[in-house]
Write a protein that holds these residues in place. Structure first.
Motif, PDB file in Angstrom:
ATOM      1  N   PHE A  16     -36.245  24.565 -21.153  1.00 46.54           N
ATOM      2  CA  PHE A  16     -37.496  25.299 -20.932  1.00 46.54           C
ATOM      3  C   PHE A  16     -38.412  24.493 -20.015  1.00 46.54           C
ATOM      4  CE2 PHE A  16     -41.968  25.965 -21.945  1.00 46.54           C
ATOM      5  CZ  PHE A  16     -42.083  27.325 -21.733  1.00 46.54           C
ATOM      6  N   ASP A  17     -39.005  25.171 -19.048  1.00 49.97           N
ATOM      7  CA  ASP A  17     -40.024  24.544 -18.213  1.00 49.97           C
ATOM      8  C   ASP A  17     -40.956  25.624 -17.684  1.00 49.97           C
ATOM      9  OD1 ASP A  17     -38.913  25.616 -15.673  1.00 49.97           O
ATOM     10  OD2 ASP A  17     -37.305  24.171 -16.039  1.00 49.97           O
ATOM     11  N   LEU A  18     -42.057  25.197 -17.107  1.00 53.44           N
ATOM     12  CA  LEU A  18     -43.084  26.129 -16.650  1.00 53.44           C
ATOM     13  C   LEU A  18     -42.572  27.020 -15.528  1.00 53.44           C
ATOM     14  CD1 LEU A  18     -45.988  27.112 -16.831  1.00 53.44           C
ATOM     15  CD2 LEU A  18     -46.643  25.305 -15.217  1.00 53.44           C
ATOM     16  N   ILE A  19     -41.792  26.442 -14.607  1.00 52.25           N
ATOM     17  CA  ILE A  19     -41.274  27.225 -13.479  1.00 52.25           C
ATOM     18  C   ILE A  19     -40.393  28.356 -13.992  1.00 52.25           C
ATOM     19  CG2 ILE A  19     -39.777  27.172 -11.454  1.00 52.25           C
ATOM     20  CD1 ILE A  19     -40.739  24.347 -10.926  1.00 52.25           C
ATOM     21  N   ASP A  73     -39.426  34.007 -15.269  1.00 54.94           N
ATOM     22  CA  ASP A  73     -39.142  35.031 -16.286  1.00 54.94           C
ATOM     23  C   ASP A  73     -40.213  36.111 -16.281  1.00 54.94           C
ATOM     24  OD1 ASP A  73     -36.933  33.605 -17.005  1.00 54.94           O
ATOM     25  OD2 ASP A  73     -37.776  32.789 -18.852  1.00 54.94           O
ATOM     26  N   PHE A  74     -41.468  35.680 -16.116  1.00 58.26           N
ATOM     27  CA  PHE A  74     -42.580  36.623 -16.121  1.00 58.26           C
ATOM     28  C   PHE A  74     -42.492  37.557 -14.910  1.00 58.26           C
ATOM     29  CE2 PHE A  74     -47.046  37.710 -15.062  1.00 58.26           C
ATOM     30  CZ  PHE A  74     -47.353  38.404 -16.221  1.00 58.26           C
ATOM     31  N   LEU A  75     -42.201  36.989 -13.740  1.00 56.25           N
ATOM     32  CA  LEU A  75     -42.078  37.806 -12.529  1.00 56.25           C
ATOM     33  C   LEU A  75     -40.896  38.768 -12.637  1.00 56.25           C
ATOM     34  CD1 LEU A  75     -42.795  35.108  -9.789  1.00 56.25           C
ATOM     35  CD2 LEU A  75     -44.341  36.877 -10.637  1.00 56.25           C
ATOM     36  N   ARG A  76     -39.793  38.287 -13.197  1.00 53.49           N
ATOM     37  CA  ARG A  76     -38.633  39.163 -13.388  1.00 53.49           C
ATOM     38  C   ARG A  76     -38.977  40.291 -14.348  1.00 53.49           C
ATOM     39  NH1 ARG A  76     -32.613  39.014 -14.240  1.00 53.49           N
ATOM     40  NH2 ARG A  76     -32.235  40.340 -16.050  1.00 53.49           N
ATOM     41  N   MET A  77     -39.718  39.968 -15.411  1.00 44.07           N
ATOM     42  CA  MET A  77     -40.069  40.991 -16.385  1.00 44.07           C
ATOM     43  C   MET A  77     -40.958  42.054 -15.756  1.00 44.07           C
ATOM     44  SD  MET A  77     -39.915  42.537 -19.162  1.00 44.07           S
ATOM     45  CE  MET A  77     -38.678  41.435 -19.819  1.00 44.07           C
TER      46      MET A  77
END
Length: 254
Positions: free
Chosen positions: A114-117, A122-126
């Motif tokens: 897990f990392d911030l990038i 993941d957020f952009l993909r979602m």
């Protein structure tokens, strides 16, 4: 379809056992906040509608105003409902994604870096997944709406329910599909090839949020966890350690 129901039953059992042990309860807090905001706007809308209906006895125009208001508030209710779904799938996606990953690790003992990038990716993909899912959902709904005019109401409503359930179910499964490296198009391919899984999970969510107050608060957490467990069971031939054995042994140890 039978296998899909069996996997969902196993997943629901595992989620219930885990929550009863007091694990992952903190993840209910973000959903609680969003749910309370949604309930507040619903309450205010109800008050406004009640105020409008107080003028039903006004000669001539009272009934007309009430009917117009009912139509407006029905549209408003649909919009707020869709906005709430958008809030869950996008605004809460980082939380739901982390929950899905943690629950996966709890069940299978797999470790995920897990990392911030990665969280940002993941957020952009979602966002991309949700936008494409909502767009496809509205296209399917619009096409079906044309044909629904010639069919009994209960058939049209049932198909609308199934279409909405499929796309919301797919959106929850994408947390796991992204984690295991499925591309955007492969995720959609799996979604359509395993349509029964998407439908069942999405239907549980759609029915759950209809439960007054509690449903819209607990649904995001429960469905994130259920879809994670079911995805592990669904793809057990590709994951190591064997997730089916991991889930079953976890239940036996507990």
């Amino acid at each position: 379809m039978v296998q899909a129901f069996k996997h969902h039953w196993t997943g629901i059992e595992q989620v219930a056992q885990t929550l009863f042990k007091g694990k992952f309860l903190l993840y209910f807090i973000p959903g609680l906040i969003v749910g309370l905001i949604y309930l507040y706007f619903q309450f205010q809308a109800g008050r406004a509608l009640a105020f409008v209906h107080a003028g039903d006895d006004i000669p001539v125009i009272g009934g007309v105003i009430s009917r117009v208001a009912d139509g407006v508030f029905n549209i408003f209710g649909l919009i707020t409902s869709e906005f709430y779904k958008f809030m869950i799938l996008v605004v809460l996606s980082p939380v739901n994604c982390i929950l899905s990953e943690k629950f996966d690790s709890y069940l299978t003992e797999r470790e995920f870096k897990f990392d911030l990038i990665r969280l940002i990716n993941d957020f952009l993909r979602m966002i991309l997944i949700v936008i494409s899912a909502l767009l496809l959902e509205y296209i399917f709904l619009a096409v079906w709406w044309v044909f629904s005019w010639i069919l009994p109401d209960f058939i049209g409503e049932s198909v609308f329910f199934l279409i909405a359930s499929f796309f919301v179910g797919f959106s929850f499964y994408d947390y796991s599909m992204e984690r295991y490296g499925l591309s955007f198009f492969k995720s959609w391919g799996l979604g359509f090839s395993k349509m029964s899984y998407m439908l069942i999970t999405g239907a549980i969510f759609t029915l759950m949020i209809k439960i007054p107050v509690a449903g819209i608060i607990v649904a995001p957490v429960l469905i994130s966890m259920i879809s994670t467990a079911v995805y592990i069971l669904l793809t057990n031939e590709d994951l190591k350690p064997d997730p089916v054995s991991a889930i079953e042994s976890k239940g036996q140890k507990d």
